[in-house]
Design an enzyme around this catalytic site. Structure first.
Site, PDB file in Angstrom:
ATOM      1  N   SER A 139      -4.911 -22.682 -27.227  1.00 17.87           N
ATOM      2  CA  SER A 139      -3.816 -23.653 -27.157  1.00 17.87           C
ATOM      3  C   SER A 139      -3.279 -23.838 -25.752  1.00 17.87           C
ATOM      4  O   SER A 139      -2.665 -24.864 -25.460  1.00 17.87           O
ATOM      5  CB  SER A 139      -2.678 -23.235 -28.102  1.00 17.87           C
ATOM      6  OG  SER A 139      -2.170 -21.972 -27.738  1.00 17.87           O
TER       7      SER A 139
ATOM      8  N   HIS B 122      -6.727 -16.633 -20.404  1.00 10.78           N
ATOM      9  CA  HIS B 122      -5.855 -15.477 -20.598  1.00 10.78           C
ATOM     10  C   HIS B 122      -6.522 -14.518 -21.555  1.00 10.78           C
ATOM     11  O   HIS B 122      -7.221 -14.938 -22.483  1.00 10.78           O
ATOM     12  CB  HIS B 122      -4.495 -15.915 -21.150  1.00 10.78           C
ATOM     13  CG  HIS B 122      -4.562 -16.879 -22.285  1.00 10.78           C
ATOM     14  ND1 HIS B 122      -4.801 -18.236 -22.094  1.00 10.78           N
ATOM     15  CD2 HIS B 122      -4.461 -16.700 -23.623  1.00 10.78           C
ATOM     16  CE1 HIS B 122      -4.821 -18.839 -23.277  1.00 10.78           C
ATOM     17  NE2 HIS B 122      -4.630 -17.923 -24.219  1.00 10.78           N
TER      18      HIS B 122
ATOM     19  N   HIS C  26      -5.600 -11.779 -24.386  1.00 15.65           N
ATOM     20  CA  HIS C  26      -4.553 -11.246 -25.255  1.00 15.65           C
ATOM     21  C   HIS C  26      -4.808  -9.741 -25.380  1.00 15.65           C
ATOM     22  O   HIS C  26      -5.898  -9.339 -25.796  1.00 15.65           O
ATOM     23  CB  HIS C  26      -4.654 -11.832 -26.669  1.00 15.65           C
ATOM     24  CG  HIS C  26      -4.465 -13.314 -26.772  1.00 15.65           C
ATOM     25  ND1 HIS C  26      -3.312 -13.890 -27.265  1.00 15.65           N
ATOM     26  CD2 HIS C  26      -5.298 -14.354 -26.481  1.00 15.65           C
ATOM     27  CE1 HIS C  26      -3.438 -15.213 -27.285  1.00 15.65           C
ATOM     28  NE2 HIS C  26      -4.644 -15.522 -26.810  1.00 15.65           N
TER      29      HIS C  26
HETATM   30  P1  AMP Z   1      -4.233 -19.215 -27.095  1.00 12.14           P
HETATM   31  O1  AMP Z   1      -3.803 -19.852 -28.385  1.00 12.14           O
HETATM   32  O2  AMP Z   1      -5.352 -18.236 -27.208  1.00 12.14           O
HETATM   33  O3  AMP Z   1      -4.488 -20.282 -26.041  1.00 12.14           O
HETATM   34  O4  AMP Z   1      -3.002 -18.354 -26.610  1.00 12.14           O
HETATM   35  C1  AMP Z   1      -1.879 -18.911 -25.995  1.00 12.14           C
HETATM   36  C2  AMP Z   1      -0.760 -17.936 -26.192  1.00 12.14           C
HETATM   37  O5  AMP Z   1       0.281 -18.282 -25.277  1.00 12.14           O
HETATM   38  C3  AMP Z   1      -0.133 -17.947 -27.580  1.00 12.14           C
HETATM   39  O6  AMP Z   1      -0.249 -16.647 -28.168  1.00 12.14           O
HETATM   40  C4  AMP Z   1       1.312 -18.364 -27.338  1.00 12.14           C
HETATM   41  O7  AMP Z   1       2.230 -17.686 -28.178  1.00 12.14           O
HETATM   42  C5  AMP Z   1       1.495 -17.982 -25.892  1.00 12.14           C
HETATM   43  N1  AMP Z   1       2.512 -18.755 -25.157  1.00 12.14           N
HETATM   44  C6  AMP Z   1       2.717 -20.083 -25.182  1.00 12.14           C
HETATM   45  N2  AMP Z   1       3.721 -20.417 -24.344  1.00 12.14           N
HETATM   46  C7  AMP Z   1       4.153 -19.263 -23.780  1.00 12.14           C
HETATM   47  C8  AMP Z   1       5.166 -18.943 -22.829  1.00 12.14           C
HETATM   48  N3  AMP Z   1       5.957 -19.871 -22.283  1.00 12.14           N
HETATM   49  N4  AMP Z   1       5.336 -17.645 -22.489  1.00 12.14           N
HETATM   50  C9  AMP Z   1       4.566 -16.685 -23.033  1.00 12.14           C
HETATM   51  N5  AMP Z   1       3.575 -16.926 -23.920  1.00 12.14           N
HETATM   52  C10 AMP Z   1       3.376 -18.193 -24.290  1.00 12.14           C
END
Ligand code: AMP
Ligand code: ZN
Length: 114
Positions: free
Chosen positions: A95, A100, A102
């Site tokens: 998303s 990144h 996790h």
């Molecule tokens: P992905 O869905 O693998 O791209 O992971 C994106 C992650 O970013 C998700 O787990 C979201 O909860 C996290 N996320 C989105 N916006 C923020 C933010 N402003 N600060 C910290 N984490 C975020």
């Protein structure tokens, strides 16, 4: 990249709870944690997806992995177990288009992931 959410966290234009920082990598708490420990580890350099990383960035990617391991140690989940996940492109659920890792743990992780 001006429009990228995680680049804005790198430049401190958007706040985050930072747990580790050096010249190449930043780690901060996921805003919507899916486990008791859920920290994101990112390169400061922008790559939209894992597919955009070149061989010449191998050192950076290795560093990202070692920092992720260090985050797990500092969070106290290294010995009991943890998971490092990266999503790539829509069907994986990616998303945010700045790569990144996790780092997740603090509970029993299910396998296979949904
Ligand atoms: P992905 O869905 O693998 O791209 O992971 C994106 C992650 O970013 C998700 O787990 C979201 O909860 C996290 N996320 C989105 N916006 C923020 C933010 N402003 N600060 C910290 N984490 C975020
Ligand atoms: Zn970015």
């Amino acid at each position: 990249m001006e429009t990228c959410l995680f680049c804005k966290i790198v430049s401190k234009n958007i706040p985050a709870t930072i747990v580790y920082e050096d010249d190449r990598v930043l780690a901060f708490e996921d805003i919507d944690p899916k486990a008791p420990v859920h920290t994101l580890v990112i390169p400061k350099k922008h790559f939209s997806t894992l597919l955009d990383v070149a061989e010449s960035d191998s050192d950076l990617m290795a560093h990202l992995l070692f920092v992720s391991r260090e985050v797990a140690r500092r969070k106290g989940i290294a010995e009991r177990g943890f998971r490092i996940v990266t999503n790539c492109n829509p069907e994986s659920g990616q998303s945010v288009y700045h790569i990144h890792l996790h780092v997740m743990g603090g509970r029993r992780m299910l396998w296979p992931p949904g």
